[in-house]
Each structure stands twice: as C-alpha cells, then as structure tokens.
Design a protein around this motif. Structure first.
Motif, PDB file in Angstrom:
ATOM      1  N   GLY A 673      15.675  15.841 -41.683  1.00 16.90           N
ATOM      2  CA  GLY A 673      15.569  17.180 -41.120  1.00 16.90           C
ATOM      3  C   GLY A 673      15.550  17.160 -39.616  1.00 16.90           C
ATOM      4  N   LEU A 675      15.244  20.111 -35.949  1.00 15.26           N
ATOM      5  CA  LEU A 675      14.936  21.395 -35.331  1.00 15.26           C
ATOM      6  C   LEU A 675      16.195  22.257 -35.223  1.00 15.26           C
ATOM      7  CD1 LEU A 675      13.009  19.050 -33.972  1.00 15.26           C
ATOM      8  CD2 LEU A 675      12.328  20.928 -32.475  1.00 15.26           C
ATOM      9  N   ALA A 695      15.991  14.568 -36.677  1.00 11.94           N
ATOM     10  CA  ALA A 695      14.549  14.319 -36.802  1.00 11.94           C
ATOM     11  C   ALA A 695      14.027  13.485 -35.638  1.00 11.94           C
ATOM     12  CB  ALA A 695      14.265  13.604 -38.116  1.00 11.94           C
ATOM     13  N   SER A 699       9.222  10.966 -37.421  1.00 15.41           N
ATOM     14  CA  SER A 699       9.268  11.750 -38.653  1.00 15.41           C
ATOM     15  C   SER A 699       9.150  10.833 -39.874  1.00 15.41           C
ATOM     16  CB  SER A 699      10.593  12.531 -38.735  1.00 15.41           C
ATOM     17  OG  SER A 699      10.727  13.402 -37.633  1.00 15.41           O
ATOM     18  N   ARG A 708       8.413  16.418 -40.367  1.00 20.99           N
ATOM     19  CA  ARG A 708       8.996  16.304 -39.034  1.00 20.99           C
ATOM     20  C   ARG A 708       7.982  15.782 -38.047  1.00 20.99           C
ATOM     21  NH1 ARG A 708       8.752  19.260 -34.683  1.00 20.99           N
ATOM     22  NH2 ARG A 708       8.084  21.218 -35.631  1.00 20.99           N
ATOM     23  N   VAL A 713       9.413  16.406 -28.975  1.00 24.45           N
ATOM     24  CA  VAL A 713       9.845  17.739 -29.390  1.00 24.45           C
ATOM     25  C   VAL A 713       9.509  18.775 -28.326  1.00 24.45           C
ATOM     26  CG1 VAL A 713       9.406  19.598 -31.039  1.00 24.45           C
ATOM     27  CG2 VAL A 713       9.788  17.268 -31.856  1.00 24.45           C
ATOM     28  N   TYR A 730      13.883  27.321 -29.574  1.00 26.30           N
ATOM     29  CA  TYR A 730      13.555  26.764 -30.886  1.00 26.30           C
ATOM     30  C   TYR A 730      13.291  27.926 -31.837  1.00 26.30           C
ATOM     31  CZ  TYR A 730      10.434  24.896 -34.509  1.00 26.30           C
ATOM     32  OH  TYR A 730       9.835  24.594 -35.706  1.00 26.30           O
ATOM     33  N   ASP A 733      12.844  25.081 -38.403  1.00 26.95           N
ATOM     34  CA  ASP A 733      13.148  23.714 -38.832  1.00 26.95           C
ATOM     35  C   ASP A 733      14.195  23.723 -39.943  1.00 26.95           C
ATOM     36  OD1 ASP A 733      11.304  22.843 -37.057  1.00 26.95           O
ATOM     37  OD2 ASP A 733       9.839  22.136 -38.529  1.00 26.95           O
ATOM     38  N   TRP A 734      14.787  22.576 -40.137  1.00 27.04           N
ATOM     39  CA  TRP A 734      15.669  22.376 -41.285  1.00 27.04           C
ATOM     40  C   TRP A 734      15.342  21.028 -41.919  1.00 27.04           C
ATOM     41  CZ3 TRP A 734      19.183  18.349 -41.938  1.00 27.04           C
ATOM     42  CH2 TRP A 734      19.378  17.522 -40.811  1.00 27.04           C
ATOM     43  N   HIS A 735      15.610  20.929 -43.188  1.00 28.38           N
ATOM     44  CA  HIS A 735      15.496  19.634 -43.853  1.00 28.38           C
ATOM     45  C   HIS A 735      16.400  19.633 -45.084  1.00 28.38           C
ATOM     46  CE1 HIS A 735      12.592  22.022 -46.182  1.00 28.38           C
ATOM     47  NE2 HIS A 735      12.814  21.163 -47.171  1.00 28.38           N
ATOM     48  N   GLU A 751       4.257  24.206 -45.610  1.00 33.29           N
ATOM     49  CA  GLU A 751       4.707  24.056 -44.227  1.00 33.29           C
ATOM     50  C   GLU A 751       4.976  25.415 -43.591  1.00 33.29           C
ATOM     51  OE1 GLU A 751       5.640  22.089 -40.729  1.00 33.29           O
ATOM     52  OE2 GLU A 751       4.635  21.393 -42.560  1.00 33.29           O
ATOM     53  N   MET A 768      13.390  28.943 -41.793  1.00 27.30           N
ATOM     54  CA  MET A 768      13.558  27.577 -42.297  1.00 27.30           C
ATOM     55  C   MET A 768      14.916  27.479 -42.978  1.00 27.30           C
ATOM     56  SD  MET A 768      11.350  25.400 -45.103  1.00 27.30           S
ATOM     57  CE  MET A 768      10.081  24.884 -43.944  1.00 27.30           C
TER      58      MET A 768
END
Length: 787
Positions: A673, A675, A695, A699, A708, A713, A730, A733-735, A751, A768
């Motif tokens: 994942g 940002l 990441a 992470s 993360r 960051v 920002y 997040d992504w994953h 989260e 997200m």
C-alpha cells in the motif's frame, strides 16, 4: 548625344554640388564607357541624369516581331541627390521614338515622358543595396536584350499595367466587375457602355476627400447601381452624409463610373503613358472606344458627384488573360479631381482637371487569408463559440479569424469596450463604447466584407453564464468548438457541471496567470474526458516537477492565506483584464494569445479524432526575456464509482491507476500500500487522485495484513503541499488485496475509525482505496460519522 534625346539638348549640365557617392558612381560609369562623353545633367531639383549608349546583342534575324530595339540604344539613369545610393537609380530610354506601347515591363508615366524600364519584380532598392552601379547598367542592357528577343514576360499571359505612383486605393472584387461587363455585353450585343458604382469612403472622416496626396483617397465598392436603383441609391447616400455630419456613426458613400468598350476587338498595345489630365483620360478612352465623356456628362446631370473626386474605372479587353488573373479584361482605375463642376463638361476649353491613378486592391477572402498566413488551403477549423471577448479572447479570436480557417464564430460578452481596455485589447479606439461581442462581429465582417456568404459571425450580448445554464442547448449544438476566455472560475465551474453541453462539443479554456508570467490553455478530451477540472488538478500536480508552476502556486497560497475566508473556488486562477487597476502589458497578452492560437490550431487540426486532453503552459521569464511552451497530452481520466457512498465521484489519472495495479501485482501474495495525493472537493463530492506514493520503508507487508509505516511520511506530505501551494495534498491511503476481495476487512474498518479521528474535527471526509487484480475500489466516509 543625338538631338532626339530627352537629355542632351534639353537639360543643363550639373557637375557641381554632387555627393561623394554620386561622384564615385559617375567615375565608375566614365571608366566603364571610356569612348563616350558622359555628362551629368540637371533633370529636376533633386535629380541628375547620366546619359550613355548601350550596345545591345540583337537576335541574328533582328528584333522579334519587328520591335524597334536598335543595336545602339541611348539610355540614361536618374539619381536622387538626396537618397543615392540608398535609393536605386531609375533607368530610362533616351529616345523620343522608343516603342514603349509595344513592350511590357515598363513603368507608365505621363504623356510625353521617356520610357521607364522596370528592371526588377521586387524592390529594386533592395536589389541595388547588394550591387554596384555597373551591375545596374548591365541589368539595363539585359532588359533591352530581352525586349529585342521577346523575353520580357516569363509567364504565360498579358502583362498588367504597372502603377508605381498611385493616389490612394480602390477596393473591389474583380469578378464582380467582370460579371457586370459580361452581362452587359450579353444584353447589348457586345456594345460599349457605362454604369455607376457606389463606394464607401474609407478615410478623411473630418473633411471632404479632395485628392491631393498619394495616400489620401481610399474607397471600397459597396454596390453596382442599376438604372432602376440609382435614384434610391443616391437618396440613401445623401442621408448617410447628413447622419455623418450630425455626428452619427455612419458610412459615407460616393459614386464612381465604370465604362467599357465593345467586346471586340482586343487591345494589344500596352499603356506606356497614363493620363495626367481629364483631356488625356478622355483621349485614351476614345482611342479604346470607351464612351467616358458621355458617362461623365450623365453622371454630372444626375447630381452623383457628392465629393471632390470622381472615381473612374475603365475596362480594356486584352488578347490573353492578364497575368495572375483568370480574365482577359484589364481594369485601370483613376480619380478625377473635380473640385467644382456644373452638370456638363465644358466643350470649348481644355479639360485640365487633374487625373490620378489609383491602385486596385481585392477584398480579403478566406482563401487569400490562408495563403498569406501560410495555412492549409480549404481547411476549416470548426464552428467556434467564444465566451469572453476581453484581451485574451479578442486576440485569440482575431488570430484564428485572420488565419482564414474560421468560417463561423459566435462572440459572447455583455461588456462594452472601455478606454483602459485599449492597452491590451484586440480592438481599437474606433470601437470604444460598443459591446465587445458586437464590435468583434463588425470587425470580422469588415475584414472579410467581400465574403458575406462565406463567413458567419454572430454576437450574443449576454453573460456567458446565461448561455451555459439559462437556456436550452440549441446554440451549443450549433457549434463544434467552445473557447472559454472569460478567466472566470464561475464559468469554469459552470462548464464542468453543465449537463447541457453536447458530447461532440470540444471545450477549451485559456487564461493568464502569475501576473502574466504564465499562459494556460486547457483542451478537453473526447466526450469531455478529461474535463477542465481534471486538467486543472493535473496542472496543480505538475508543480511538483516544474519550478515555474510551483513558484506561482506558492505565491497564490500566500495571497489565499491573507484571506482566511477564501476557498479554492473563490481564487481566480486566471487574470481578468476587465479592471483598469490590473497591471499587464499588451505584449505579454499578445505573446500568450499568439501561443494559444498556434497550438490550438495545430492540436485541433492534427487530432480530429481526439483521444486525449491537452494542457499548454507558456512561460515568460521577464528577467531574461525568454519564452517557452510546453504541451502535455493528458490521458482520459478513470471515473470509478464509490463502493460505499454513491454521492461521491472518484476521478483518477489513468497512469496512477495503471501504476498502482502494477505495484500491487509485483508484491505477490503480500499486501502492499501507500499514500494517495490529490484534492477532495467537499462541495461537489468529487475526489481527484493525481498521484500515489508506495509504502514507507517501515511498513508491514504480509499476506493478510498491511500496516503503513510513518518513516518520511510527514516530510513527504509537507513537501508536496509546499510545492503545490497547498492545492495538492495527502487525501488518504491505499492498499492491495491479493486475494481479489474488494470489500473492506475488519482491519480496514478499524483503520478507517482511527483515520476519522484525525479528519473529522477538520472537518474532512476520509478516503481509502483498495487495489485488486480487477481494479480500484474506493471508499469514502463523510466527516462526523457519515457513512
């Protein structure tokens, strides 16, 4: 020299008071002709003549067609004592019996003058700047040799009469005259005749246009009057004059004469002499079989002389088509300086009224505009709807119009042209006080006045916003290109959200930013993807890699922070030229608008089936004076439905989606994942994703878990926000879910709760993104507990 010359027995010698340059030229000529006596003669106050004889290489069987070019040709040069050597000499025959009416490539002069050779098709002064006096004399010899060999005309056709000194210009479309003559010959069995032409006076608005100076008389053909319409045409002309005298903005008309001979025979003699008086003009006309005297008497009896001069056009049928035309009819234009006159010409005394030649100019056509502009022939850029007729809009539009590639354009603006606008506007003082859209329409029609059927210009004197949101879309559907030059964020937002815009309408927006340092042009992609807003956030994101964009956005951020109540929507990215307090030079506006026009025409022409959007950034470095352009091709934006909240629209750059999915595949079985950066527009519920970061190094990446890290960051978020002036931030997040499950896991939900504790108090929504092999799956949670 022989007594039949124009110089030896008529002119006094003038050896004194010559400039060093003329003395040097004289020495060179005498050295070149050692066996001849070369005098210097006073020709006029500022002109001296230098006569000499040239030996001509004649054809073995003598001159072609029996033209009287002799083995020894007496000639002379005239040198201007004031301007030589910057102004070239003029070359003349020194024979009174030179066959000038049988030869082309002569500059016609008043009756009784010597033959004046035309030695060069361009500027002889420019040619002479790179040659000496002996080169010039050899060019005279070459001219006479070509005359003896019938080689003066290189093209196929009859050479037109050259007018090297004219009093003003006469503007009309030749075919309009040719069609009139052809019709008259058809109706009257090819007999001679005349008619009257109504002209618009183009200059001397303060006084009667009495002729007297070479640039003082300019007319444009408005219509050919018929026998049945002449009374009404005269009355209308008189009304126009009264309106003008009373201060109204009205054209002034005058009448002229068009006269022609019988259809046959053709006239093969050249006009080596042009009339200087009315007697000369009538004599020339009678020799050609043109009833000009009758035409003038009828003209005067009908009281058609409204001003001091009477324009006259005579028609001469030639044995071949005139060079550079499609007709065998030659037109010669004159103006008779009648200051006072009765209703009939005097019969017993010499008609000594002065007659002067006028140059002819054809009205500008689209085809001619394309030729002059070196743009592709027969290419039409499309039907343009221009929103905003200010400085940028007017100049951008005029560039497109003058290229000849725009046949239909509609101007939209509800403002009038004010004095301060003249500093940067494409319009000039003649349009002060007029509505800008209407004024641009008039100017467009004036440029191509001879092609009313080919160019379609309209004016809508309304606010552009009313056109976008306050009407049906019939006007929008009648155009193929929309150009927004309003510099208004309100218009930009209206265009973005408008549902009435036809999908086939290509939308462009151009504006100036950073106090004139930056020019920005955005062109939407096919079916409005990418849209103007997508390109705008692409622009903001580009500041991360381009310092000139970053410097501008940083300055904008300082201005925004000085107003604590400002939002992004309230910040005008473009500069409006409506305020007289704005400081921006005309050359800056011109440079950007020219750059817009060049790129726009190129992009539209080369991308009829557009697959992408475009952003052009033109940059002026005021310290160095350098100017540069960058054009970015922007792929269509991926529009992704929000998995849990249909109110939100997610718009992701194609390359961001592609890179995130590749990054997830490369991680194998482990979740990965990072940002997301971009902008969340709370008001319209849109998320713009412009870039992602992988990441952080601390992470945790496991098959069923991703946590993360935080290393670096905070610094990276601060760096991007700083470079973009706080416009790219920002946003979440992504994953990845290697197992392909697009739903949020229990860990993901926990989260989200943690993140919302940070974003809710701001208040900002929480975003997200889950990445699977099938695609991207966004989740959006409104602030304060929204789902």
């Amino acid at each position: 020299m022989a007594d039949f010359s124009f110089t030896s027995s008529r002119l006094p010698e003038k050896e004194a008071d010559l400039s060093k340059d003329i003395q040097l030229a004289l020495a060179e000529i005498r050295s070149y002709f050692p066996d001849q006596k070369i005098p210097v003669l006073q020709y006029e106050e500022n002109l001296v003549a230098i006569p000499f004889e040239l030996i001509i290489n004649l054809p073995s069987r003598g001159p072609v067609n029996g033209v009287d070019i002799q083995r020894t040709e007496p000639s002379f040069l005239l040198l201007d004592k004031r301007y030589y050597p910057y102004k070239a000499p003029t070359a003349w025959s020194n024979r009174t019996d030179f066959p000038k009416d049988r030869l082309p490539h002569l500059n016609p002069k008043r009756p009784g003058s010597p033959a004046n050779f035309c030695l060069h098709r361009g500027s002889i002064d420019t040619w002479f700047s790179e040659h000496d006096i002996i080169d010039y004399i050899e060019r005279v010899r070459d001219w006479l040799t070509d005359a003896a060999s019938n080689r003066l005309i290189k093209e196929d056709g009859f050479e037109f009469t050259r007018i090297d000194q004219a009093t003003g210009i006469c503007i009309f479309e030749r075919t309009q005259i040719f069609n009139k003559i052809a019709n008259e010959w058809k109706l009257k069995g090819g007999k001679s005749g005349f008619c009257y032409l109504r002209y618009v006076l183009l200059n001397n608005p303060e006084k009667d246009p009495l002729v007297g100076n070479r640039t003082d008389y300019a007319i444009r053909l408005e219509k050919i009057s018929t026998t049945g319409s002449i009374i009404a045409d005269l009355k209308e002309a008189q009304i126009k004059i009264v309106n003008f005298q009373e201060g109204f903005n009205a054209d002034r008309y005058c009448f002229g004469i068009l006269a022609w001979p019988s259809k046959d025979p053709f006239q093969s003699k050249y006009c080596a002499e042009l009339p200087d008086t009315l007697t000369d003009l009538i004599t020339l006309s009678e020799d050609l079989g043109i009833p000009l005297k009758e035409a003038i008497n009828t003209f005067l009896s009908k009281n058609l002389q409204l001003f001091g001069g009477i324009p006259v056009t005579i028609v001469i049928p030639r044995p071949q088509k005139i060079i550079y035309t499609d007709s065998h009819l030659e037109l010669l234009n004159f103006v008779i300086s009648f200051k006072t006159c009765g209703n009939k010409l005097r019969e017993t005394s010499k008609l000594d009224e002065r007659v002067m030649c006028m140059s002819h100019r054809s009205p500008l056509t689209l085809a001619r505009a394309r030729e002059i502009s070196s743009t592709p022939p027969d290419y039409d850029i499309g039907k343009i709807l221009l929103l905003g007729c200010g400085a940028i809009g007017s100049k951008f539009a005029l560039h497109l119009i003058k290229s000849g590639q725009c046949k239909k354009i509609t101007f939209v603006d509800n403002d009038e042209l004010s004095p301060h606008n003249l500093i940067r506007h494409g319009l000039l003082h003649e349009q002060l006080g007029l509505n800008k859209a209407q004024a641009l329409k008039q100017v467009t029609e004036g440029i191509f006045y001879g092609e009313h059927d080919s160019i379609n210009a309209m004016a809508i004197q309304e606010n552009a916003l009313d056109l976008i949101v306050g009407r049906d879309n019939r006007i929008l559907c009648n155009h193929t290109l929309l150009i927004d030059a309003t510099a208004s964020p309100i218009i930009r937002n209206a265009l973005v959200s408008c549902k009435n815009l036809p999908s086939a309408l290509s939308v462009c927006r151009c504006e100036i930013a950073d106090n004139g340092n930056l020019g920005l042009m955005s062109i939407e992609g096919p079916k409005r993807n990418p849209r103007l807003d997508d390109i705008l956030y692409y622009l903001f994101d580009s500041a991360i890699d381009h310092p000139e964009i970053s410097d501008w956005l940083k300055t904008t951020e300082k201005q925004r922070n000085s107003n604590s109540d400002a939002t992004l929507e309230e910040i005008n990215i473009g500069i409006s030229c409506n305020s007289d307090t704005m400081r921006l030079a005309d050359d800056t506006v011109s440079l950007h608008s020219s750059s817009f026009s060049l790129s726009y025409r190129k992009i539209i022409k080369e991308n009829k089936q557009m697959k992408s959007g475009y952003l052009q950034i033109s940059y002026i470095n005021r310290e160095s004076g350098n100017h540069s352009d960058r054009i970015f091709e922007i792929s269509p934006i991926v529009r992704i439905p929000c998995e849990n909240n249909p109110k939100w629209e997610i718009r992701v750059k194609e390359e961001v989606k592609r890179s995130m999915m590749q990054y997830a595949r490369d991680s194998g079985r482990n979740e990965i994942g990072g940002l997301l950066f971009g902008h969340i527009e709370e008001k319209n519920k849109i998320v713009y994703v412009t870039r992602f970061l992988p990441a952080p190094p601390d992470s945790i990446c496991e098959p069923h878990r991703f946590v993360r890290g935080v290393k670096g960051v905070r610094e990276k978020i601060s760096e991007i926000a700083n470079l973009t002036g706080g416009l790219i931030n920002y946003i979440g997040d992504w994953h990845s879910h290697p197992n392909g499950v697009k739903k949020m896991s229990g860990i993901d939900r926990q989260e989200i709760k943690n993140i919302k504790t940070v974003f809710d108090p701001v208040p900002l929504s929480t975003f997200m993104m889950i990445v699977t092999k099938e695609g991207l799956h966004p989740y959006m949670f409104d602030s304060y507990g929204g789902k």
